[in-house]
Design an enzyme around this catalytic site. Structure first.
Site, short mmCIF file in Angstrom:
data_model
loop_
_atom_site.label_atom_id
_atom_site.label_comp_id
_atom_site.label_asym_id
_atom_site.label_seq_id
_atom_site.Cartn_x
_atom_site.Cartn_y
_atom_site.Cartn_z
N GLU A 54 1.05 -1.13 0.33
CA GLU A 54 -0.51 0.00 0.26
C GLU A 54 0.83 1.02 0.12
O GLU A 54 1.11 1.91 1.23
CB GLU A 54 -1.24 0.11 0.93
CG GLU A 54 -1.81 1.11 1.12
CD GLU A 54 -2.99 0.86 0.23
OE1 GLU A 54 -3.00 1.75 -1.33
OE2 GLU A 54 -3.98 0.11 0.14
N GLU A 111 0.25 7.05 1.72
CA GLU A 111 0.42 7.24 2.88
C GLU A 111 -0.78 7.98 3.19
O GLU A 111 -2.43 8.54 3.46
CB GLU A 111 1.13 8.39 3.22
CG GLU A 111 2.81 7.54 2.59
CD GLU A 111 3.20 8.32 1.14
OE1 GLU A 111 3.79 8.37 0.41
OE2 GLU A 111 1.81 8.75 0.96
N SER A 115 7.72 4.98 5.06
CA SER A 115 7.62 6.75 4.87
C SER A 115 8.76 7.79 6.38
O SER A 115 9.65 7.81 6.41
CB SER A 115 6.27 7.51 5.13
OG SER A 115 6.14 6.88 4.25
N CYS A 167 3.04 4.64 5.48
CA CYS A 167 3.12 3.83 4.52
C CYS A 167 2.44 3.05 4.80
O CYS A 167 2.95 2.09 5.64
CB CYS A 167 3.06 3.80 3.14
SG CYS A 167 5.25 3.37 3.08
N SER A 192 12.71 6.65 -0.32
CA SER A 192 12.24 7.36 0.10
C SER A 192 13.19 8.54 0.23
O SER A 192 14.30 8.12 0.32
CB SER A 192 12.25 7.19 1.78
OG SER A 192 11.00 6.11 2.02
N HIS A 197 8.67 9.81 -1.42
CA HIS A 197 8.48 8.21 -1.53
C HIS A 197 8.05 7.73 -2.31
O HIS A 197 6.29 7.92 -3.29
CB HIS A 197 7.70 8.15 -0.52
CG HIS A 197 7.58 8.70 1.18
ND1 HIS A 197 8.74 7.84 1.79
CD2 HIS A 197 7.56 9.34 1.64
CE1 HIS A 197 9.12 8.76 2.97
NE2 HIS A 197 8.09 9.61 2.74
#
Length: 454
Positions: free
Chosen positions: A22, A25, A95, A109, A320, A333
């Site tokens: 996923e 965020e 993140s 995230c 990142s 990100h």
């Protein structure tokens, strides 16, 4: 595979299991005071124990080990830290976190449980830093790609709102954009001497640390303690020192081009995309060195000119980056798997260079023109790197005072900032949504776009 813990209301998901990651965020921003100057004026106790810098006050006095414990509850780890002059930037396994003396931004995230870390965060702010209330709170996120993989309250927006409402009062929650399309979710409180519910701080102090197995129902019940069970709050005099003007841009991009995706694979990866960089630092090179080279090669470092930058290239893929310049921040990100690719760019740098001019009373129309052009230039540079087919853009702008002159200035600024894409990008993207909200102290512009040739 997802597995439900027995007799628990929290679905536990192993992020290491096969399945999609996923990218979008969760973003939490909590202000414990309206400005750093306000923190200094309060003469709060210094109990943090962080060594080496006498200037550290407020939240910045908290030691990394203390933040580590809070982040364990969120299910992420610190990879590295930038100790800036005015803000600390923590690069996380999922993140980023930014810490100023008076506020904190936490962006995570994957299947992180961000909201479950708030009670511990409140305890740290109270017991270590002397804060007895919260000035204001923001929580936001884009719609998840895979909501069924989320844990705790994050499986559903209603559950997230309910959790936050057990801590904060006078809040508002919004669904911004089309319910049957790309939209953005926002929870916000107004600026106030304290937006915590009377019992929230005491309840948070009594809670044990949250874990993967924490029953959400039990946690909610603990936060539901009757306010009258606790002593009344001591009245705190409002602080009148304002925060500095702020403008925060967030670009949330999906369906990145295959060419863009392949740039964010580690050279040691055994995927066909593992061809970048063409001249890697080393096949098994340091993730920070590889990230720095990638940032330079893509032009991200040039966009963030003058900033202290911390970049990280994950294996087998993912990227990142944090950047700080003065009290301003930026964060990038990337989840490059083509089937569910995603990238975010968030920044509040003053690209228009209005900081000094504002004090000299730069004419409003000229300030709006320069701001609009700088935003369009920034958006174009970011889109050239990631080449998304779809994107949502949010722009938070701090407002002037609500007198006649301030209202007129705000109206002009909002009109100038509606145009987020320059003519070149408008030829390639069609706008499918645009919404303007006005909140206490801030205005929000939301816009959604998709490529015309899709």
């Amino acid at each position: 595979m997802a597995a439900s813990a027995s007799s628990a209301a929290v679905t536990v998901v192993d992020d290491s299991s096969p399945g999609p990651f996923e990218g979008p965020e969760k973003l939490l921003e909590i202000w414990f005071a309206p400005s750093e100057e306000d923190v200094v004026a309060r003469n709060l106790p210094l109990k943090g124990g962080r060594k080496g810098k006498e200037r550290w006050t407020g939240l910045r006095q908290v030691e990394k080990s203390v933040w580590d414990n809070m982040l364990d509850e969120v299910c992420c780890k610190v990879l590295s830290v930038i100790e800036g002059e005015e803000v600390d930037a923590y690069l996380l396994s999922e993140s980023s976190m930014f810490v100023w003396p008076h506020k904190l931004i936490l962006k995570t995230c994957g299947t992180t449980t961000l909201l479950l870390g708030i009670p511990t965060l409140l305890r740290i702010a109270s017991e270590t830093c002397g804060f007895k209330g919260v000035w204001r709170c923001f929580y936001s996120r884009k719609t998840f790609m895979f909501p069924e993989r989320q844990r705790g309250p994050h499986k559903d927006w209603t559950a997230e709102m309910s959790f936050l409402d057990k801590l904060f009062e006078n809040s508002s929650a919004y669904t911004v954009g089309r319910m049957n399309g790309d939209h953005w979710l926002l929870y916000i409180t107004p600026p106030s001497d304290d937006v915590l519910l009377p019992h929230a701080l005491e309840s948070s102090r009594a809670l044990p640390p949250a874990t993967h197995d924490t029953q959400l129902s039990a946690l909610s019940a603990s936060l539901d303690t009757t306010p009258s069970a606790f002593p009344p709050r001591r009245a705190v005099q409002p602080r009148l020192i304002p925060s500095r003007p702020d403008q925060t841009l967030e670009i949330l991009m999906t369906q990145l081009s295959p060419a863009a995706c392949k740039k964010f694979y580690h050279p040691s990866s055994d995927t066909p995309y593992a061809s970048y960089p063409a001249e890697p630092v080393a096949a098994d090179g340091d993730a920070h060195a590889l990230g720095a080279k990638l940032s330079d090669d893509l032009g991200l470092s040039a966009i963030l000119e003058g900033a202290t930058i911390d970049s990280f290239l994950f294996a087998p893929c993912g990227f990142s980056q944090n950047a700080v310049r003065g009290d301003r921040y930026a964060t990038v990100h990337v989840t490059p798997e083509e089937a569910y690719s995603y990238a975010s760019f968030e920044c509040n740098f003053d690209f228009a260079g209005l900081g000094a001019d504002a004090d000299r009373g730069l004419e409003t129309r000229e300030a709006v023109r320069r701001t609009s052009e700088s935003l369009q230039d920034l958006v174009e540079k970011v889109l050239a790197i990631f080449e998304p087919a779809k994107m949502c853009i949010t722009l938070f702008v701090s407002d002037e005072d609500e007198d006649d002159a301030g209202i007129e200035k705000n109206a002009r600024a909002h009109e100038g900032m509606r145009q987020l894409l320059n003519p070149h990008l408008e030829a390639r993207y069609e706008r499918v949504d645009r919404i303007l909200y006005s909140f206490d102290g801030y205005s929000l512009i939301f816009a959604a776009f998709q490529k015309k040739d899709r």
